[in-house]
Write a protein that holds these residues in place. Structure first.
Motif, PDB file in Angstrom:
ATOM      1  N   VAL A 123      -2.690   1.817   6.819  1.00 53.87           N
ATOM      2  CA  VAL A 123      -3.544   0.853   6.133  1.00 53.87           C
ATOM      3  C   VAL A 123      -3.587  -0.440   6.942  1.00 53.87           C
ATOM      4  N   ASP A 159      -7.582  -0.068   1.045  1.00 53.05           N
ATOM      5  CA  ASP A 159      -8.332  -0.415   2.258  1.00 53.05           C
ATOM      6  C   ASP A 159      -7.563  -1.385   3.136  1.00 53.05           C
ATOM      7  N   TRP A 160      -6.834  -2.304   2.502  1.00 55.50           N
ATOM      8  CA  TRP A 160      -6.069  -3.314   3.229  1.00 55.50           C
ATOM      9  C   TRP A 160      -4.740  -3.546   2.514  1.00 55.50           C
ATOM     10  N   GLU A 161      -3.786  -4.071   3.285  1.00 53.90           N
ATOM     11  CA  GLU A 161      -2.467  -4.376   2.737  1.00 53.90           C
ATOM     12  C   GLU A 161      -2.051  -5.771   3.185  1.00 53.90           C
ATOM     13  N   ALA A 188       0.837  -1.201   0.000  1.00 55.47           N
ATOM     14  CA  ALA A 188       0.000   0.000   0.000  1.00 55.47           C
ATOM     15  C   ALA A 188       0.872   1.252   0.000  1.00 55.47           C
TER      16      ALA A 188
END
Length: 366
Positions: A259, A242-244, A225
């Motif tokens: 993140v 939104d997510w990593e 991210a």
């Protein structure tokens, strides 16, 4: 003068021996598609009406063509090379936009100069939950072998809030030894898919309510991210993902503190969660089966997609057909192109028809 005259006569004779060009040339085939749907909703007493304004996708070895049906539900696809074609037809239900009317015709073989006509029956498919909506694996346009800007996008196609707590994201690329059925197959027929190579998990426990995904929401899962555009201008800024995927067993893995992390479940894997640039199987599961070493229970799989650089039989499809009957076609390596569902979250259980190659990846949007 005589030698010149003889040469002229010889040239005329040679011209007369040349064969006439063929009457038909490749690229002259035509497919006429008539799309209909059963407006009565009763298979015993069907009332078939034209599916006007439907999106028609034509797929072959030469690429993809997109057209639309007219008011009579008909579309004519002409100037086609001889080949085997797959036709996908879809349109939102006129009374319920949450339902897609989807139909297909597979293996339409046409020859040069031939007109082939077919009727496609579209059937309703409702959006029922979380789906893999986009897979960006190819990497940006570059000659440095850079592909660390990969991401997977999820989408909530239902009309209610769903939760990601405890869910699993896996790359299933094992089972490549001779005699095995391949990645995503149910080896031994024991009800699970085998060949898990990477598996990461959302925080929380299955059934939890800490990590919602709202109806119509896109969720981007980035390998790293970060702003990849700072390395390659043709890439993407994923610092707001939104997510990593974060591998806590790797001292070198990137971790954006802003993140949220999916965590690695395999301590023997000390590298990034990376997917193959042109051929792989991606699985999203509920997380209720965490014993991944013997495969992931098919009953816990939320969505699964297999992608390849060409459709079977050129390459063998290996993902269990109970999870998906087809394969998504993948774009060329280092092209910046991506694989995305034709309609957000719409899943007919055939990735060949559900996914198209788009020219530029679209993280977080359609």
């Amino acid at each position: 003068m005589r030698p010149m005259l003889l040469m002229l006569v010889a040239l005329i004779g040679m011209a007369g021996c040349v064969q006439d060009p063929p009457v038909t040339v490749d690229g002259n085939a035509t497919i006429v598609v008539k799309a209909v749907w059963n407006s009565s909703g009763n298979d015993s007493l069907p009332v078939y009406v034209p599916l006007a304004g439907a999106k028609v996708t034509l797929i072959s070895e030469y690429g993809t063509m997109v057209r639309a049906t007219d008011l009579s539900g008909t579309v004519t696809l002409d100037h086609l090379p001889a080949s085997s074609y797959t036709v996908s037809v879809r349109r939102a239900h006129p009374l319920d936009p949450g339902i897609q009317l989807v139909g297909s015709a597979i293996g339409l073989v046409v020859r040069s100069g031939q007109v082939t006509a077919d009727t496609v029956m579209a059937k309703p498919i409702s959006s029922t939950g979380i789906a893999i909506n986009e897979i960006y694996a190819a990497g940006p346009i570059n000659n440095m072998f850079f592909f660390y800007d990969q991401f997977i996008e999820l989408y909530n196609a239902s009309d209610s809030v769903r939760y990601l707590d405890g869910m699993l994201v896996a790359r299933v690329s094992g089972n490549s030894d001779p005699g095995e059925s391949g990645p995503g197959a149910d080896e031994g027929g024991d009800g699970d898919i085998d060949g898990v190579t990477y598996i990461f998990r959302f925080p929380g426990a299955p059934g939890g309510t800490e990590h919602p995904i709202r109806p119509g929401q896109f969720v981007v899962l980035a390998v790293d991210a970060v702003d990849h555009k700072s390395f390659f201008p043709n890439s993407f800024d994923l610092s707001g993902a939104d997510w990593e995927f974060y591998n806590q067993y790797s001292p070198e893995d990137v971790d954006n503190p802003h993140v949220a992390n999916l965590m690695n479940m395999r301590s023997d894997k000390t590298v990034d969660f990376l997917i193959n640039l042109s051929s792989d199987v991606i699985v999203i599961a509920s997380g209720r089966d965490t014993l991944w070493t013997d495969g992931i229970d098919i009953g816990t799989v939320v969505d699964a997609v297999e992608y390849q650089s060409s459709a079977p039989p050129a390459l063998k499809k290996t993902l269990d057909a109970r999870l998906d009957r087809g394969v998504a076609l993948s774009p060329p390596k280092y092209s910046g192109q991506s694989m995305q569902r034709v309609e957000p979250g719409s899943d007919s259980n055939d990735a060949l028809l559900d996914f198209v190659i788009i020219p530029v990846a679209t993280p977080g949007r359609q």
